[in-house]
Design an enzyme around this catalytic site. Structure first.
Site, PDB file in Angstrom:
ATOM      1  N   GLY A 284     -43.797  34.820 -21.426  1.00 37.76           N
ATOM      2  CA  GLY A 284     -43.684  33.452 -20.937  1.00 37.76           C
ATOM      3  C   GLY A 284     -44.555  33.178 -19.723  1.00 37.76           C
ATOM      4  CB  SER A 285     -44.241  30.446 -17.234  1.00 42.08           C
ATOM      5  OG  SER A 285     -44.166  29.401 -18.189  1.00 42.08           O
ATOM      6  CB  VAL A 286     -44.446  36.057 -15.611  1.00 38.44           C
ATOM      7  CG1 VAL A 286     -43.068  35.825 -15.025  1.00 38.44           C
ATOM      8  CG2 VAL A 286     -44.352  36.673 -16.995  1.00 38.44           C
TER       9      VAL A 286
END
Length: 558
Positions: A284-286
């Protein structure tokens, strides 16, 4: 007296003479027999010596079992994590067993998991003189077996691996088999690279201990916080790591459910998979940490560059939107702090598939990684790296990697661009050897400021990760978990990539929760800002002091 009436002095009687002659003949026969007996033995010995025969083979009732003595394993401060102990093993002599049915029946009262049919079959073979019953039992069990008073049962002492800290760091330590050979983890590394010694008795190793990079205190704090988070958010599992940015040393690594290193069978059960190294996930957004670092380092944008994110991105029949639409153009800084999928996708498209792929490959994100704990699960790459893959990978979908591999890559970004090679062994002599920087120092400093701002800004997604006085920075990640028919927004991987202190990053933390559930405290939300971020805050507040990081404001930190 003689016939003439005189005394015959000194002359033996005829009967005495006969007795003496008989005794002399007997002694001659005995001595002759002994002489010939010794002569025959001597002849046999000379024959064996002249024939140069191999060593005489003795028929023994007990086979020589080969075990292996192993060096101790200690943490970076010398605290014991694994060692060899003398432990009794139970064996039986079928030739001496009086009643095999009784023996097996009574043994089952002490060893209920014993294979009774197999033991009965082995004991029925009277030609055998040695049958293992159970190796490496506790003294208490050995005493209970002894108290049964069963003829034919005996004990011998062997080496057995013991783990004084119990389940602590079980995945990292690994397991050994019944012969004390390493199977997984650091235990297998010892067999492959350090060395063990074959022994036929309970002889302890004289080798130097293997000193790990782990810190027991930090490891305990990480495992404790993951356990609490699982219960609090009713997560299906969790994982976490604490990594030294400057040296690549892993100070703590954990995955739940935890494994007991004393039970090797768990190492082959998928339930106990080490999610930090043996699993690959779309995080995801990491992942936007790497996407934006690429855009800054390639000169495609600056932190204040404005990007119009009002219009969704169309990828074939799919539409990419933002979880919390801003409904206005955003700067690159805001793309990071607002965690805009559209903004990250646009930056990746601006670079193009080839340049984006090359950047990730440079950071080792597309190649297999190996550490002393063992091989890290290889990344799962898209079958074709086109426009769709470029967009989705920019915000953490379409490319699955092991969390340890991702943590090392982001640590490299924060380490002034110098590559970080993760290790589970304590390093001596300070920083690693000089290597070519992967990004410029300016890019590294810019990313550190963005990560800090994401925690301090009122609208930053990582504000729940802050720890007063310790200058924490980071990035949230909430990825839909794949399932039948596609992705499910109801089941997510919630993660937070943290680092501190951000004025000169020394440590990276990465906390992952699998399928957490919303609570009243999180207002029903299960995203990273409400789950993984506060876990990171509690973790850093516990370990910062242990790691020697002084708070800038003591009063605030307390």
């Amino acid at each position: 007296m003689a016939a003439d009436g005189t005394l015959a002095i000194g002359r033996p009687a005829p009967d005495d003479v006969r007795k003496r002659r008989t005794r002399s003949a007997t002694e001659t026969v005995v001595y002759g027999f002994l002489f010939f007996a010794f002569a025959e033995v001597a002849i046999h010995l000379l024959t064996l010596a002249a024939g140069h025969q191999a060593a005489v083979t003795l028929a023994v009732s007990e086979p020589v079992a080969t075990s292996f003595s192993r060096p101790d394993i200690v943490d970076r401060n010398g605290r014991l994590l694994a060692t060899d102990l003398e432990a009794p093993s139970i064996y039986a002599d079928p030739g001496v067993v009086l009643d095999r049915d009784e023996l097996v029946e009574k043994l089952a009262t002490v060893l209920p998991d014993i294979d009774q049919k197999e033991l009965l079959r082995a004991l029925s073979d009277r030609s055998r003189r040695f049958v293992w019953v159970r190796r490496g039992v506790s003294p208490k069990i050995a005493q209970r077996v002894h108290d049964l008073g069963l003829p034919g049962l005996s004990f011998r002492y062997e080496l057995k691996r013991a783990y004084p800290a119990g389940l602590l760091a079980g995945h990292v330590l690994g397991t050994v088999n019944v012969d004390n050979r390493g199977l997984t983890g650091i235990e297998k590394y010892i067999d492959d690279s350090v060395g063990t010694d074959p022994v036929h008795a309970a002889s302890l190793s004289t080798r130097m201990p293997v000193r790990l990079s782990l810190d027991i205190g930090v490891q305990h704090a990480l495992e404790d916080e993951l356990d609490d988070a699982e219960q609090k958010y009713r997560a299906a599992g969790s994982a976490g790591i604490v990594l030294n940015v400057k040296t690549g040393e892993v100070l703590a690594s954990a995955s739940t459910p935890r494994i007991n290193p004393a039970w090797p069978s768990q190492a082959h059960d998928d339930k106990y998979l080490d999610k930090m190294t043996a699993g690959t996930y779309e995080l995801g957004s990491v992942f936007k940490t790497l996407t934006i670092a690429m855009a800054l380092d390639e000169g495609l944008a600056k932190p204040d560059t404005i990007i119009d994110v009002r219009k969704p991105l169309e990828v074939g029949r799919f539409t990419v939107t933002d979880f919390h639409p801003a409904n206005r153009p955003l700067s690159v800084t805001e793309v990071f702090t607002h965690s805009s999928n559209i903004g990250a996708g646009m930056l990746a498209l601006q670079a193009g598939p080839d340049k984006f792929e090359a950047f990730l490959r440079k950071f080792g994100m597309l190649s297999p990684l190996k550490t002393e704990e063992g091989p890290v699960a290889a990344p799962q790459l898209p079958p074709k790296w086109g426009k769709a893959s470029t967009i989705t990978i920019s915000y953490g979908h379409g490319l699955a990697v092991a969390p340890l591999q991702f943590a090392a890559a982001t640590a490299s970004v924060l380490n002034d661009g110098k590559p970080v090679h993760p290790t589970f062994l304590k390093r001596y002599g300070g920083d690693q050897a000089a290597e070519k920087s992967l990004v410029t120092r300016t890019t590294s400093r810019d990313m550190a400021r963005l990560m800090r701002l994401n925690v301090t800004a009122p609208d930053g997604t990582g504000k729940e990760a802050d720890v007063p006085g310790y200058r924490v920075g980071g990035k949230t990640g909430t990825a839909d978990m794949p399932g039948r028919g596609g992705y499910s927004s109801k089941s997510v991987i919630s993660s937070f990539l943290g680092a501190f202190p951000m004025d000169d990053p020394q440590y990276v933390t990465f906390v992952i929760l699998f399928d957490p559930k919303g609570t009243a405290e999180t207002k029903g939300q299960h995203t990273a800002g409400y789950t993984a971020a506060p876990v990171t805050s509690r973790l850093i507040s516990r370990i910062a002091g242990q790691l020697g990081v002084a708070p800038t404001d003591v009063a605030a930190s307390q």
